[in-house]
Design a protein around this motif. Structure first.
Motif, mmCIF file in Angstrom:
data_model
loop_
_atom_site.group_PDB
_atom_site.id
_atom_site.type_symbol
_atom_site.label_atom_id
_atom_site.label_comp_id
_atom_site.label_asym_id
_atom_site.label_seq_id
_atom_site.Cartn_x
_atom_site.Cartn_y
_atom_site.Cartn_z
ATOM 1 N N UNK A 9 45.730 73.803 13.079
ATOM 2 C CA UNK A 9 44.654 73.917 13.144
ATOM 3 C C UNK A 9 44.471 72.422 13.583
ATOM 4 N N UNK A 10 42.886 72.100 13.259
ATOM 5 C CA UNK A 10 42.302 70.501 13.699
ATOM 6 C C UNK A 10 42.770 70.011 12.690
ATOM 7 N N UNK A 11 42.689 70.759 11.514
ATOM 8 C CA UNK A 11 42.963 69.658 10.135
ATOM 9 C C UNK A 11 43.859 68.892 10.263
ATOM 10 N N UNK A 12 45.197 69.987 10.474
ATOM 11 C CA UNK A 12 46.681 70.030 9.568
ATOM 12 C C UNK A 12 46.954 68.516 10.914
ATOM 13 N N UNK A 13 46.650 68.880 12.682
ATOM 14 C CA UNK A 13 46.524 68.026 13.271
ATOM 15 C C UNK A 13 46.658 67.114 12.977
ATOM 16 N N UNK A 14 44.923 66.842 12.092
ATOM 17 C CA UNK A 14 44.537 65.918 11.301
ATOM 18 C C UNK A 14 45.096 64.585 10.569
ATOM 19 N N UNK A 15 46.254 65.880 9.476
ATOM 20 C CA UNK A 15 46.735 65.195 8.425
ATOM 21 C C UNK A 15 48.060 64.113 9.443
ATOM 22 N N UNK A 16 48.483 64.845 10.194
ATOM 23 C CA UNK A 16 49.527 64.399 11.562
ATOM 24 C C UNK A 16 49.784 63.290 11.064
ATOM 25 N N UNK A 17 48.079 62.668 11.732
ATOM 26 C CA UNK A 17 47.593 61.500 11.619
ATOM 27 C C UNK A 17 48.220 60.795 10.847
ATOM 28 N N UNK A 18 47.111 60.955 9.699
ATOM 29 C CA UNK A 18 47.222 60.294 7.934
ATOM 30 C C UNK A 18 48.777 60.071 7.531
ATOM 31 N N UNK A 19 49.282 61.470 7.693
ATOM 32 C CA UNK A 19 50.748 60.844 7.165
ATOM 33 C C UNK A 19 52.387 59.587 8.258
#
Length: 392
Positions: free
Chosen positions: A182-192
């Protein structure tokens, strides 16, 4: 030295005061309210305070006793004047000492980063100085915008460090992309990745998700929308390093089963965007106006049959992702006077002539460039071809 950039910026400001024959620059602030403080001084006051620079090179601070320690330890100021009960009396004494004919204040009609003086503080200031100052108050916008815009070598080096790490994070995230996220899961990759590298998002200075969009293109947070084969995904990402930011966008295509490359209309759209960035960079040089650069990119898209860009071709970056000053934008009322400004050596811009069509094609490719004496120098590693994510 912790405050070396601030020392450079104050010396730069004094140079501009002399060029414009302004005797004194007065920054009145409380709780770090003025957005220019990080850039100019690197310190702030909690209680009411005033930072003073004169065209003859004096650098003073007026602050409460409780605010003085950090300011004194910065080593930036020749004099730190402490008060106990009221800022008014020491401020009047300073104005009487220098007897300025022109005082620059941070107010502006169309540049928010030069509009740090509130209406209330301005009224207080006029009332406080009415018996001691008979000269002219002028806006600091003309030189404060240049102060933000024209970067020192140290500033450029710091921006470049942010850009290099942004590329490294992109490489890691792109290697993990796949259909089904999901868009959110990709966003979390950046946060990580930000957490791993001990940096934060350059937009809000927090461990927050960047813009990740497969649909509903807008300035919004990532959603639960799931990536499917044949999707284009836009990622627009910035990080902060030592108070300076990057701003890079990338668009990737998710191959359908059996595809080895993107459809021809997708490749053609990407190529047109790439060419528009190239042409804008070739036109970006000292002496041109912002709207002239915008016209180059805008015309290339429309000549190739695509819609007009819905926003500016580029903006400045530095202390902020949108760092004010000259804008590489059209002569639209919403942009005020910023597209009419003149490009100067030392400015750092994004180039992002985006493409949105009624058929669902959307591309944002955003590069960062430095204006040199000879033209534009790319600080980013350009996205030269469409990034393809293989089908699983």
């Amino acid at each position: 030295m912790k405050y070396s950039v601030n020392f450079e910026k104050m010396e730069q400001a004094i140079q501009y005061l002399n060029q414009q024959e302004i005797d004194l620059w007065l920054i009145v602030t409380s709780e770090g309210s003025d957005p220019c403080l990080n850039l100019v001084t690197g310190v702030k006051t909690v209680g009411p305070g005033a930072f003073v620079l004169t065209r003859t090179g004096e650098k003073l601070v007026l602050c409460s006793s409780i605010d003085a320690q950090d300011i004194e330890e910065s080593g930036l100021f020749q004099e730190v004047i402490k008060y106990t009960t009221s800022l008014a009396d020491p401020l009047k004494e300073v104005v009487r000492r220098f007897q300025p004919k022109k005082i620059a204040l941070n107010y502006s009609e169309d540049e928010h980063l030069a509009d740090g003086l509130t209406v209330g503080r301005f009224r207080w200031l006029k009332e406080t100085l009415k018996g001691d100052f008979s000269g002219e108050f002028v806006s600091s916008q003309s030189f404060l915008s240049r102060l933000r815009s024209i970067k020192t070598d140290r500033e450029v080096d710091t921006i470049y460090r942010a850009i290099r790490l942004t590329h490294e994070i992109y490489d890691s995230v792109i290697s993990q992309l796949k259909v089904g996220l999901s868009e959110k899961q990709v966003g979390q990759l950046f946060v990580d990745e930000m957490e791993r590298h001990h940096v934060v998002n350059g937009i809000d200075r927090a461990l927050s998700m960047p813009i990740v969009l497969k649909e509903r293109i807008a300035h919004r947070s990532p959603s639960d929308a799931v990536i499917e084969p044949g999707d284009l995904l836009i990622m627009d990402f910035s990080i902060d390093i030592d108070g300076y930011v990057s701003d890079i966008a990338r668009t990737v295509y998710f191959l359908k089963e059996g595809e080895k490359e993107a459809p021809s209309h997708v490749n053609r759209a990407f190529t047109t965007i790439y060419e528009a960035i190239t042409k804008a960079a070739e036109g970006l040089k000292p002496g041109v106006t912002g709207y002239q650069v915008d016209e180059i990119a805008r015309a290339h898209l429309t000549t190739n049959g695509y819609p007009e860009i819905t926003h500016a071709t580029g903006h400045q970056i530095g202390r902020d992702v949108h760092d004010g000053g000259v804008l590489l934008g059209p002569k639209w009322a919403r942009y005020g006077s910023s597209p009419y400004g003149q490009v100067e050596e030392g400015m750092v811009f994004t180039l992002e002539p985006t493409l949105f069509t009624d058929q669902g094609l959307q591309f944002i490719v955003e590069e960062n460039v430095l204006v040199t004496q000879d033209g534009a120098e790319f600080l980013t590693e350009r996205q030269k071809e469409l990034i393809l994510i293989p089908a699983i």
